[in-house]
Design a protein around this motif. Structure first.
Motif, PDB file in Angstrom:
ATOM      1  N   UNK A  62       0.460  -1.254   0.027  1.00 10.62           N
ATOM      2  CA  UNK A  62      -0.157  -0.005  -0.100  1.00 10.62           C
ATOM      3  C   UNK A  62       0.900   1.227  -0.207  1.00 10.62           C
ATOM      4  N   UNK A  63       2.102   1.139  -0.164  1.00 12.77           N
ATOM      5  CA  UNK A  63       2.963   2.019   0.104  1.00 12.77           C
ATOM      6  C   UNK A  63       3.261   2.788   1.343  1.00 12.77           C
ATOM      7  N   UNK A  64       2.736   2.152   2.528  1.00  7.15           N
ATOM      8  CA  UNK A  64       3.218   2.690   3.407  1.00  7.15           C
ATOM      9  C   UNK A  64       4.842   2.175   3.600  1.00  7.15           C
ATOM     10  N   UNK A  65       5.315   3.083   4.582  1.00 11.46           N
ATOM     11  CA  UNK A  65       6.277   2.644   5.259  1.00 11.46           C
ATOM     12  C   UNK A  65       5.836   1.473   6.012  1.00 11.46           C
ATOM     13  N   UNK A  66       7.179  -0.203   6.541  1.00 11.38           N
ATOM     14  CA  UNK A  66       6.800  -0.644   7.335  1.00 11.38           C
ATOM     15  C   UNK A  66       6.631  -0.840   8.330  1.00 11.38           C
ATOM     16  N   UNK A  67       6.158  -1.220   9.123  1.00  5.95           N
ATOM     17  CA  UNK A  67       6.412  -0.823  10.630  1.00  5.95           C
ATOM     18  C   UNK A  67       8.039  -1.262  11.113  1.00  5.95           C
ATOM     19  N   UNK A  68       8.595  -2.234  10.654  1.00  6.77           N
ATOM     20  CA  UNK A  68       9.643  -3.481  11.178  1.00  6.77           C
ATOM     21  C   UNK A  68      10.545  -1.752  11.079  1.00  6.77           C
ATOM     22  N   UNK A  69      10.607  -1.438   9.534  1.00  7.14           N
ATOM     23  CA  UNK A  69      11.366   0.007   9.159  1.00  7.14           C
ATOM     24  C   UNK A  69      12.313   1.013  10.292  1.00  7.14           C
ATOM     25  N   UNK A  70      13.335   1.563  10.905  1.00 11.41           N
ATOM     26  CA  UNK A  70      14.416   1.724  11.440  1.00 11.41           C
ATOM     27  C   UNK A  70      14.784   2.441  10.923  1.00 11.41           C
ATOM     28  N   UNK A  71      15.531   3.917  11.367  1.00 13.00           N
ATOM     29  CA  UNK A  71      16.972   4.534  10.971  1.00 13.00           C
ATOM     30  C   UNK A  71      17.751   3.840  10.639  1.00 13.00           C
ATOM     31  N   UNK A  72      18.345   2.607  11.219  1.00 14.11           N
ATOM     32  CA  UNK A  72      19.260   1.605  10.855  1.00 14.11           C
ATOM     33  C   UNK A  72      18.705   0.688   9.549  1.00 14.11           C
ATOM     34  N   UNK A  73      17.216   0.531   9.618  1.00 17.93           N
ATOM     35  CA  UNK A  73      17.363   0.219   7.991  1.00 17.93           C
ATOM     36  C   UNK A  73      17.808   0.527   7.210  1.00 17.93           C
ATOM     37  N   UNK A  74      16.917   2.893   7.275  1.00  9.18           N
ATOM     38  CA  UNK A  74      17.023   3.017   6.116  1.00  9.18           C
ATOM     39  C   UNK A  74      18.718   3.302   5.879  1.00  9.18           C
ATOM     40  N   UNK A  75      19.469   2.707   6.812  1.00 10.75           N
ATOM     41  CA  UNK A  75      20.921   3.130   6.807  1.00 10.75           C
ATOM     42  C   UNK A  75      21.580   1.783   6.067  1.00 10.75           C
ATOM     43  N   UNK A  76      21.238   0.795   5.736  1.00  9.51           N
ATOM     44  CA  UNK A  76      21.406  -0.030   5.731  1.00  9.51           C
ATOM     45  C   UNK A  76      21.840   0.244   3.819  1.00  9.51           C
ATOM     46  N   UNK A  77      20.347   0.637   3.393  1.00 11.76           N
ATOM     47  CA  UNK A  77      20.087   0.860   2.184  1.00 11.76           C
ATOM     48  C   UNK A  77      21.076   1.690   1.393  1.00 11.76           C
ATOM     49  N   UNK A 102      17.424  10.240   2.233  1.00  9.93           N
ATOM     50  CA  UNK A 102      17.712  11.456   3.372  1.00  9.93           C
ATOM     51  C   UNK A 102      15.934  11.293   3.429  1.00  9.93           C
ATOM     52  N   UNK A 103      14.889  12.063   2.911  1.00  5.06           N
ATOM     53  CA  UNK A 103      13.701  12.481   3.530  1.00  5.06           C
ATOM     54  C   UNK A 103      12.288  11.376   4.449  1.00  5.06           C
ATOM     55  N   UNK A 104      12.964   9.869   4.050  1.00  4.00           N
ATOM     56  CA  UNK A 104      12.615   8.841   4.091  1.00  4.00           C
ATOM     57  C   UNK A 104      12.988   8.424   5.560  1.00  4.00           C
TER      58      UNK A 104
END
Length: 220
Positions: A62-77, A102-104
């Protein structure tokens, strides 16, 4: 596979299957500069697809940020992009995803902060803490509402908290009614005590007056 001849970005339809087909075609080609060029573009496309898949993997269907996503997850990408070697060779694509991440990351930080505020309202058993009021709940609801359409976690917290608020409001209303009833009973009791005291004082005064009159009569 690419959006334009400049090969700055991948088509939305690009996939692992299409890259495999391209690789098969390249393998069948005779050794030449064209084959070398195609192989290079194939390899770059594979890395770009990996970056895109990692980014898309942060979202639900549904194009929503997944519940499990954290700043660490974003940093990994973000690390995947840095280690891909695409920064200079595919600057347009990498800049696009770097900007998006960065926005995410800012959004995820906010959501995580409000999620903690949400958790602070509850005990370990999932009940509202005794000192939590509807005013406290309303503030957290206000914060979560801003992100419930972009984050699955915010949406879940918002929905649950909104439902729990009804029970809390009902509890507060019952407590207020009980308090008002108790205060009313206290006032009635106080009024009765005052009336009784006044009546007793009046009787005592009357009795004293009678005794005074009787005493005067005896003196005469």
């Amino acid at each position: 596979i690419y959006t334009t001849d400049a090969q700055r970005d991948l088509r939305r339809s690009a996939s692992d299957d299409k890259l495999e087909q391209l690789q098969t075609y390249i393998d069948e080609m005779a050794k030449s500069s064209e084959k070398t060029s195609l192989q290079s573009q194939h390899d770059l496309a594979a890395k770009m697809l990996d970056v895109r898949d990692n980014y898309d993997g942060l979202f639900t269907s549904d194009k929503l940020i997944k519940s499990a996503v954290t700043t660490k997850t974003v940093a990994n990408v973000q690390t995947v992009i840095k280690q891909s070697g695409l920064t200079s060779k595919k600057a347009y694509s990498t800049k696009k995803y770097t900007t998006k991440l960065t926005s995410l990351n800012k959004t995820v930080k906010k959501v995580q902060s409000y999620h903690q505020d949400y958790k602070d309202l509850y005990t370990k058993k999932g009940k509202h803490k005794s000192n939590v009021s509807t005013t406290d709940v309303d503030q957290v609801l206000k914060d979560l509402k801003k992100y419930r359409k972009v984050s699955a976690l915010a949406a879940t917290d918002y929905t649950q908290l909104k439902a729990d608020r009804k029970a809390l409001a009902k509890s507060e209303s019952s407590a207020a009614a009980a308090s008002a009833s108790s205060y009313s009973a206290y006032l009635d009791s106080s009024a009765a005590d005052s009336e009784s005291a006044a009546s007793s004082a009046s009787k005592a005064e009357a009795s004293s007056s009678d005794e005074s009159t009787y005493s005067s009569s005896d003196d005469s």
